[in-house]
Design a protein around this motif. Structure first.
Motif, mmCIF file in Angstrom:
data_model
loop_
_atom_site.group_PDB
_atom_site.id
_atom_site.type_symbol
_atom_site.label_atom_id
_atom_site.label_comp_id
_atom_site.label_asym_id
_atom_site.label_seq_id
_atom_site.Cartn_x
_atom_site.Cartn_y
_atom_site.Cartn_z
ATOM 1 N N LEU A 75 18.044 -46.343 27.858
ATOM 2 C CA LEU A 75 17.444 -45.126 27.308
ATOM 3 C C LEU A 75 16.746 -45.369 25.976
ATOM 4 O O LEU A 75 15.566 -45.072 25.830
ATOM 5 C CB LEU A 75 18.513 -44.036 27.173
ATOM 6 C CG LEU A 75 19.258 -43.672 28.460
ATOM 7 C CD1 LEU A 75 20.308 -42.607 28.192
ATOM 8 C CD2 LEU A 75 18.296 -43.212 29.557
ATOM 9 N N VAL A 76 17.469 -45.889 24.987
ATOM 10 C CA VAL A 76 16.901 -46.121 23.658
ATOM 11 C C VAL A 76 17.475 -47.420 23.090
ATOM 12 O O VAL A 76 18.699 -47.583 23.043
ATOM 13 C CB VAL A 76 17.244 -44.988 22.662
ATOM 14 C CG1 VAL A 76 16.463 -45.168 21.353
ATOM 15 C CG2 VAL A 76 16.992 -43.626 23.237
ATOM 16 N N LYS A 77 16.590 -48.317 22.624
ATOM 17 C CA LYS A 77 17.042 -49.475 21.866
ATOM 18 C C LYS A 77 17.254 -49.040 20.422
ATOM 19 O O LYS A 77 16.408 -48.359 19.836
ATOM 20 C CB LYS A 77 16.008 -50.595 21.927
ATOM 21 C CG LYS A 77 16.450 -51.879 21.238
ATOM 22 C CD LYS A 77 15.393 -52.967 21.404
ATOM 23 C CE LYS A 77 15.857 -54.279 20.795
ATOM 24 N NZ LYS A 77 14.850 -55.350 20.972
ATOM 25 N N ILE A 78 18.399 -49.415 19.839
ATOM 26 C CA ILE A 78 18.739 -49.012 18.473
ATOM 27 C C ILE A 78 18.885 -50.266 17.624
ATOM 28 O O ILE A 78 19.655 -51.174 17.963
ATOM 29 C CB ILE A 78 20.027 -48.174 18.451
ATOM 30 C CG1 ILE A 78 19.854 -46.933 19.345
ATOM 31 C CG2 ILE A 78 20.366 -47.757 17.024
ATOM 32 C CD1 ILE A 78 21.139 -46.238 19.683
ATOM 33 N N ILE A 79 18.139 -50.307 16.538
ATOM 34 C CA ILE A 79 18.098 -51.471 15.650
ATOM 35 C C ILE A 79 18.565 -51.033 14.267
ATOM 36 O O ILE A 79 17.951 -50.162 13.645
ATOM 37 C CB ILE A 79 16.666 -52.039 15.562
ATOM 38 C CG1 ILE A 79 16.122 -52.370 16.961
ATOM 39 C CG2 ILE A 79 16.610 -53.261 14.647
ATOM 40 C CD1 ILE A 79 14.622 -52.540 17.005
ATOM 41 N N ALA A 80 19.646 -51.628 13.782
ATOM 42 C CA ALA A 80 20.140 -51.317 12.440
ATOM 43 C C ALA A 80 19.416 -52.186 11.420
ATOM 44 O O ALA A 80 19.282 -53.403 11.607
ATOM 45 C CB ALA A 80 21.643 -51.535 12.365
ATOM 46 N N GLU A 81 18.960 -51.561 10.351
ATOM 47 C CA GLU A 81 18.292 -52.309 9.275
ATOM 48 C C GLU A 81 19.263 -53.310 8.645
ATOM 49 O O GLU A 81 20.492 -53.204 8.796
ATOM 50 C CB GLU A 81 17.766 -51.346 8.215
ATOM 51 C CG GLU A 81 16.686 -50.395 8.724
ATOM 52 C CD GLU A 81 15.312 -51.049 8.807
ATOM 53 O OE1 GLU A 81 15.227 -52.304 8.839
ATOM 54 O OE2 GLU A 81 14.310 -50.310 8.853
ATOM 55 N N THR A 82 18.721 -54.287 7.907
ATOM 56 C CA THR A 82 19.563 -55.345 7.317
ATOM 57 C C THR A 82 20.435 -54.821 6.180
ATOM 58 O O THR A 82 21.396 -55.476 5.776
ATOM 59 C CB THR A 82 18.685 -56.488 6.810
ATOM 60 O OG1 THR A 82 17.688 -55.960 5.921
ATOM 61 C CG2 THR A 82 17.994 -57.193 7.973
ATOM 62 N N SER A 83 20.120 -53.635 5.678
ATOM 63 C CA SER A 83 20.964 -52.979 4.678
ATOM 64 C C SER A 83 21.093 -51.509 5.052
ATOM 65 O O SER A 83 20.085 -50.842 5.293
ATOM 66 C CB SER A 83 20.343 -53.125 3.287
ATOM 67 O OG SER A 83 21.106 -52.435 2.318
ATOM 68 N N LEU A 84 22.316 -51.028 5.137
ATOM 69 C CA LEU A 84 22.553 -49.650 5.560
ATOM 70 C C LEU A 84 23.209 -48.841 4.445
ATOM 71 O O LEU A 84 24.100 -49.334 3.744
ATOM 72 C CB LEU A 84 23.466 -49.615 6.796
ATOM 73 C CG LEU A 84 22.965 -50.295 8.063
ATOM 74 C CD1 LEU A 84 24.000 -50.149 9.175
ATOM 75 C CD2 LEU A 84 21.627 -49.725 8.507
ATOM 76 N N LEU A 85 22.777 -47.602 4.296
ATOM 77 C CA LEU A 85 23.425 -46.671 3.383
ATOM 78 C C LEU A 85 24.777 -46.276 3.969
ATOM 79 O O LEU A 85 24.866 -45.853 5.131
ATOM 80 C CB LEU A 85 22.545 -45.441 3.185
ATOM 81 C CG LEU A 85 22.985 -44.429 2.138
ATOM 82 C CD1 LEU A 85 22.922 -45.042 0.742
ATOM 83 C CD2 LEU A 85 22.116 -43.179 2.210
ATOM 84 N N LYS A 86 25.848 -46.436 3.189
ATOM 85 C CA LYS A 86 27.191 -46.168 3.680
ATOM 86 C C LYS A 86 27.411 -44.666 3.846
ATOM 87 O O LYS A 86 27.184 -43.878 2.929
ATOM 88 C CB LYS A 86 28.229 -46.739 2.706
ATOM 89 C CG LYS A 86 29.666 -46.573 3.150
ATOM 90 C CD LYS A 86 29.985 -47.415 4.384
ATOM 91 C CE LYS A 86 31.464 -47.325 4.747
ATOM 92 N NZ LYS A 86 31.747 -48.020 6.022
ATOM 93 N N SER A 87 27.848 -44.241 5.038
ATOM 94 C CA SER A 87 28.111 -42.833 5.322
ATOM 95 C C SER A 87 29.541 -42.479 4.947
ATOM 96 O O SER A 87 30.432 -43.331 4.924
ATOM 97 C CB SER A 87 27.894 -42.538 6.807
ATOM 98 O OG SER A 87 26.611 -42.938 7.225
#
Length: 426
Positions: free
Chosen positions: A257-269
């Protein structure tokens, strides 16, 4: 509402319908307690309607088959949002042509917020992402095949569009993403999960937030159903939202359905709340009225095909009832307008954990009896009906739909089983 064309596939223009655009419509956001009003302009060359699926509102504002908009006309619905936070949606509901009008592209999200829902990831398009899933059959020139009755269930497509995009990907920038999942397909169900089998948290069903997050690795959505999930991501990783093959019927087929790519730096939720809402569960009194419905093949409920002038059920305003639906035919599901319910049991067993929240649409496979604890609205109107129906749109168009009115308690016996002539002759 207008006709247009959209380039889903490189170099090919597909004839489509859309709302404020060439395909699908804008996401509408409102908060509990808001007053809303719309000018719906029908610039199509034929009659249609616009129904607010999952919304609690007066019957004359519902946008069902009785609130028709002729070509060139303007409809001006208005109401007050008086329900918990939820992901609802809107689409046409013209009797006999709902499947075709939705398939061509007339649909969109209507998000209701409240204090509970904004404690979850809520930055739309950043960590709060819509996922409208629709299947299509596509000709070599890029146009859609439009034979709604290709299978006993209706049209089952082999190409998937997500938010009106073919083969999409999403880059995420935060460690948690809230996906608002909407099955906007005519007939296909999706067994949703991730290609790497990661777990996720179900936080909301059709009609509102769950009491607490529920950990899952699979989630089944039939046409018209919605769910909100929260998924954790780590920097630099990739995965695919996938639909896994099910038991056949409307669950057949397997799709990325959707390819999901996480950036190399993520904002912590921030961490998910342990309690999502204090909204009380829907239960029924000991002496609750029980109504029984039988669904067989594709064109009748309790042996009757839809009749625009016949009232099938009369419900007192604010009632809580048990609706028992038995399916002895093909796969179906069941949607009730201006109502929310909880699934009491399926074949006298507890429903799957993902079906235990507040809902307005439920999947009822062949051979299943489901009992629902239904909470009805509080807008009496003996002359304007709401609908209940199978949300496999070909079945709905073929007659698998009934009508009910909500009336002042104690006046049920005074209501005619026929609508007044003149206003509802279409």
């Amino acid at each position: 509402m207008k006709s247009s064309s959209t380039e889903f596939f490189a170099g090919k223009q597909t004839p489509t319908w859309g709302i404020n655009g060439s395909y699908l419509g804008p996401t509408i956001r409102a908060s509990r307690g808001d007053q809303v009003s719309f000018d719906i302009v029908n610039n199509l060359e034929e009659t249609s309607t616009l129904h607010w699926h999952g919304m609690r509102l007066p019957a004359v504002m519902d946008g069902g088959p009785h609130q028709m908009m002729e070509a060139g006309s303007v409809w001006k619905p208005y109401w007050t949002i008086e329900q918990p936070a939820a992901t609802t949606w809107y689409h046409p509901h013209l009797h006999g042509k709902t499947a075709l009008h939705v398939y061509r592209g007339l649909a969109g999200l209507f998000i209701i917020e409240d204090e509970d829902s904004t404690a979850l990831p809520s930055e739309y398009g950043v960590n709060d992402i819509p996922i409208i899933i629709q299947d299509k059959l596509v000709k070599s020139d890029g146009s859609f095949k439009e034979n709604m009755g290709l299978t006993p269930f209706g049209l089952l497509g082999n190409q998937i569009l997500i938010n009106g995009t073919y083969d999409p990907y999403l880059k995420v920038t935060t460690s948690q993403i809230r996906f608002r999942l909407v099955n906007g397909s005519n007939a296909r169900a999706y067994n949703l999960g991730f290609a790497d089998n990661r777990t996720f948290y179900l936080v909301s069903s059709d009609a509102g937030l769950l009491p607490e997050p529920v950990k899952l690795d699979r989630l089944l959505l039939s046409p018209g159903e919605r769910a909100e999930i929260v998924v954790e991501f780590e920097a630099g990783e990739e995965t695919i939202l996938h639909s896994f093959a099910g038991k056949g019927g409307i669950e057949n087929g397997e799709f990325d359905l959707v390819k999901i790519i996480a950036e190399t730096s993520l904002l912590k939720s921030s961490q998910l709340p342990n309690q999502l809402t204090a909204e009380p569960p829907i239960d029924v009194p000991e002496n609750a009225k029980v109504r029984k419905f039988e669904m067989t093949t594709a064109s009748a409920i309790n042996g009757k095909e839809m009749d625009m002038n016949r009232i099938d059920e009369v419900v007192p305003a604010g009632a809580r009832e048990i609706w028992e639906i038995t399916n002895t035919g093909w796969d179906h599901n069941f949607h009730i307008h201006d109502a929310a319910f909880t699934v009491m049991d399926k074949n006298r067993e507890a429903p799957p954990i993902y079906e235990r929240g507040r809902k307005d649409t439920v999947f009822i496979p062949n051979g299943t009896t489901v009992r629902l604890a239904v909470e009805f609205g509080s807008y009496p109107d003996p002359n304007t009906p709401y609908m209940y129906h199978c949300h496999l749109l070909y079945h709905e168009d073929s007659g698998m739909m009934g009508q009910f009115v909500i009336v002042e308690p104690g006046t049920e016996s005074q209501v005619s089983q026929q609508l007044p002539k003149g206003n509802h002759d279409h």
